[in-house]
Structures are given as structure tokens and as C-alpha cells.
Write a protein that holds these residues in place. Sequence first.
Motif, PDB file in Angstrom:
ATOM      1  N   ASN A 129       0.847  -1.094   0.010  1.00  0.00           N
ATOM      2  CA  ASN A 129      -0.089  -0.006   0.057  1.00  0.00           C
ATOM      3  C   ASN A 129       0.874   1.409  -0.003  1.00  0.00           C
ATOM      4  OD1 ASN A 129      -2.503  -1.517   0.291  1.00  0.00           O
ATOM      5  ND2 ASN A 129      -1.839  -1.974   2.511  1.00  0.00           N
ATOM      6  N   THR A 133      -0.347   8.133  -2.345  1.00  0.00           N
ATOM      7  CA  THR A 133      -0.982   8.161  -3.744  1.00  0.00           C
ATOM      8  C   THR A 133      -2.396   7.402  -3.505  1.00  0.00           C
ATOM      9  OG1 THR A 133       0.234   6.210  -4.442  1.00  0.00           O
ATOM     10  CG2 THR A 133       0.996   8.344  -4.986  1.00  0.00           C
ATOM     11  N   ASP A 134      -2.623   6.745  -2.295  1.00  0.00           N
ATOM     12  CA  ASP A 134      -3.934   5.720  -2.328  1.00  0.00           C
ATOM     13  C   ASP A 134      -3.765   4.709  -3.318  1.00  0.00           C
ATOM     14  OD1 ASP A 134      -5.050   6.580   0.022  1.00  0.00           O
ATOM     15  OD2 ASP A 134      -6.415   7.691  -0.957  1.00  0.00           O
ATOM     16  N   THR A 135      -2.556   4.062  -3.576  1.00  0.00           N
ATOM     17  CA  THR A 135      -2.420   2.954  -4.423  1.00  0.00           C
ATOM     18  C   THR A 135      -2.017   1.739  -3.857  1.00  0.00           C
ATOM     19  OG1 THR A 135      -1.477   4.594  -6.112  1.00  0.00           O
ATOM     20  CG2 THR A 135      -1.144   2.292  -6.495  1.00  0.00           C
ATOM     21  N   SER A 136      -2.475   0.604  -4.216  1.00  0.00           N
ATOM     22  CA  SER A 136      -1.936  -0.949  -3.796  1.00  0.00           C
ATOM     23  C   SER A 136      -1.784  -1.696  -4.898  1.00  0.00           C
ATOM     24  CB  SER A 136      -2.990  -1.208  -2.834  1.00  0.00           C
ATOM     25  OG  SER A 136      -4.345  -1.612  -3.493  1.00  0.00           O
ATOM     26  N   VAL A 137      -0.749  -2.497  -4.788  1.00  0.00           N
ATOM     27  CA  VAL A 137      -0.234  -3.536  -5.652  1.00  0.00           C
ATOM     28  C   VAL A 137      -0.481  -4.779  -4.826  1.00  0.00           C
ATOM     29  CG1 VAL A 137       1.435  -4.331  -7.221  1.00  0.00           C
ATOM     30  CG2 VAL A 137       1.105  -1.776  -6.926  1.00  0.00           C
ATOM     31  N   ALA A 156      -3.517  -4.184  -9.055  1.00  0.00           N
ATOM     32  CA  ALA A 156      -3.292  -3.082  -8.629  1.00  0.00           C
ATOM     33  C   ALA A 156      -4.738  -1.974  -8.428  1.00  0.00           C
ATOM     34  CB  ALA A 156      -2.462  -1.941  -9.811  1.00  0.00           C
ATOM     35  N   GLU A 157      -4.783  -1.345  -7.583  1.00  0.00           N
ATOM     36  CA  GLU A 157      -6.006  -0.460  -6.976  1.00  0.00           C
ATOM     37  C   GLU A 157      -5.504   1.023  -7.154  1.00  0.00           C
ATOM     38  OE1 GLU A 157     -10.013  -0.340  -4.210  1.00  0.00           O
ATOM     39  OE2 GLU A 157      -7.916  -1.310  -3.658  1.00  0.00           O
ATOM     40  N   GLN A 158      -6.251   1.731  -7.412  1.00  0.00           N
ATOM     41  CA  GLN A 158      -5.905   3.407  -7.306  1.00  0.00           C
ATOM     42  C   GLN A 158      -7.380   4.050  -6.640  1.00  0.00           C
ATOM     43  OE1 GLN A 158      -3.029   5.524  -7.879  1.00  0.00           O
ATOM     44  NE2 GLN A 158      -4.640   6.816  -6.494  1.00  0.00           N
ATOM     45  N   LYS A 159      -7.278   4.530  -5.676  1.00  0.00           N
ATOM     46  CA  LYS A 159      -8.472   5.308  -5.118  1.00  0.00           C
ATOM     47  C   LYS A 159      -8.288   6.695  -5.663  1.00  0.00           C
ATOM     48  CE  LYS A 159      -8.975   2.513  -1.080  1.00  0.00           C
ATOM     49  NZ  LYS A 159      -8.886   2.406   0.580  1.00  0.00           N
ATOM     50  N   SER A 166     -12.858   4.176  -6.914  1.00  0.00           N
ATOM     51  CA  SER A 166     -11.365   3.321  -7.285  1.00  0.00           C
ATOM     52  C   SER A 166     -11.635   2.857  -8.764  1.00  0.00           C
ATOM     53  CB  SER A 166     -11.238   2.330  -6.165  1.00  0.00           C
ATOM     54  OG  SER A 166     -12.324   1.286  -6.252  1.00  0.00           O
ATOM     55  N   THR A 168      -9.427  -0.508 -10.482  1.00  0.00           N
ATOM     56  CA  THR A 168      -8.802  -1.818 -10.104  1.00  0.00           C
ATOM     57  C   THR A 168      -8.612  -2.551 -11.349  1.00  0.00           C
ATOM     58  OG1 THR A 168      -9.800  -2.007  -7.988  1.00  0.00           O
ATOM     59  CG2 THR A 168      -8.652  -3.959  -8.737  1.00  0.00           C
TER      60      THR A 168
END
Length: 191
Positions: A129, A133-137, A156-159, A166, A168
Amino acid sequence: MTPFADRASALDWNGKAGIDYSKPSIPAVTFQPDQLLAGAVPDQSSGVAWATITAPGFEAPLGWDKTSIETRVDPSQEQGKLGTTLSRSVPVGDDVSLTLQNGVSMTRSLPNATGPVHSWATSQALRFNFLPTDTSVSFGADISSTDDKWLRTLSAEQKLFGGPFSVTGSVSETATGDLSKSLKAGFKRTW
């Protein structure tokens, strides 16, 4: 000394339950116009009942910090499912956190079902996390009693806009060895 001082409070527990109801937008393939006249249009709606409980994890020094128990009953698939997911999050520097997830579930046929009696599945994932940038891989793998190998997943998810929206994207390996790709957009609001 108070023996229960380190125990989690009731506020750390969270429970949700619901029913996902769906009604098809088009009639079934077997639909016949004469059924309208006879008043015998079969009900094609379906629903899934579910419940989730989230609780603090085990209090061991290297234990899990979050536990989730999920259950589902799906009459249209003639099955019920019970599963648990354990996770542990640790900071990696000031701007990155790492979450390790391990889950296991069991699916069992409902009484009078014609399918297999039961099956199991397990999943493992490593999620990074990136906080600014509120990004998770996420890198993960799943295996079940119907598969003969681990099936890998990358997502990968970008809020967006502080979290309610979001996007994904994911790439998953299928049992046949092909890749399944998806791109989803979502909106989530709690009130």
C-alpha cells in the motif's frame, strides 16, 4: 495489574450481513409467449445471503492483526460457504505498508443438491500500500480442490478523490493456463 487490559474492546469487532438479490433483465431462453397468457411466467430471480465478522487477530508477537470470518448461502448454486482470512500489516518506511493475507474456505452442497458434496480453497496474497497516492499493488496465488496447481494473480488498485471512487486492474492465471484480465471501476460510500 489488570489481566484483561490488552484484550480488544467490542469496538474492534465489526459485523455485517445482507442479501444480494438479482432479477434477470431478460427472460430465460426457454421463455414462451403462451406463458404470459397462462400467467405461468416462472420466477427467475435469485439471491445470496451472506455475513461477515471482522475481529482483531491473535495477540502473539508475530501473529495476525486482523481476522475475518465469512459465510454465504447461495440457493441457486445449491451451496453454502464458510471461510476465514487472517492478515498482518506492517509499515515499510514512512509511505509504504505491507499486508500479508492468508485465507481458507470450504464450500458444501446444500441438502438435496446434485453437485459435489464439498470442496476447499486457499489463497495467499502480499499487498503493498503506497499511502501518499492511495495506490495498492497485490501479488497472490490461489489453489482449490478442483485445481491441480497454484493460480497466480497480479492486481493494482487506485483510489480517486480521497477514496469513494476506485479503479482496479488485475491479471489472473486460469486453470487452463490462459490469462484472465479485468478492469473495474467502483464507488463505495458508508453512511
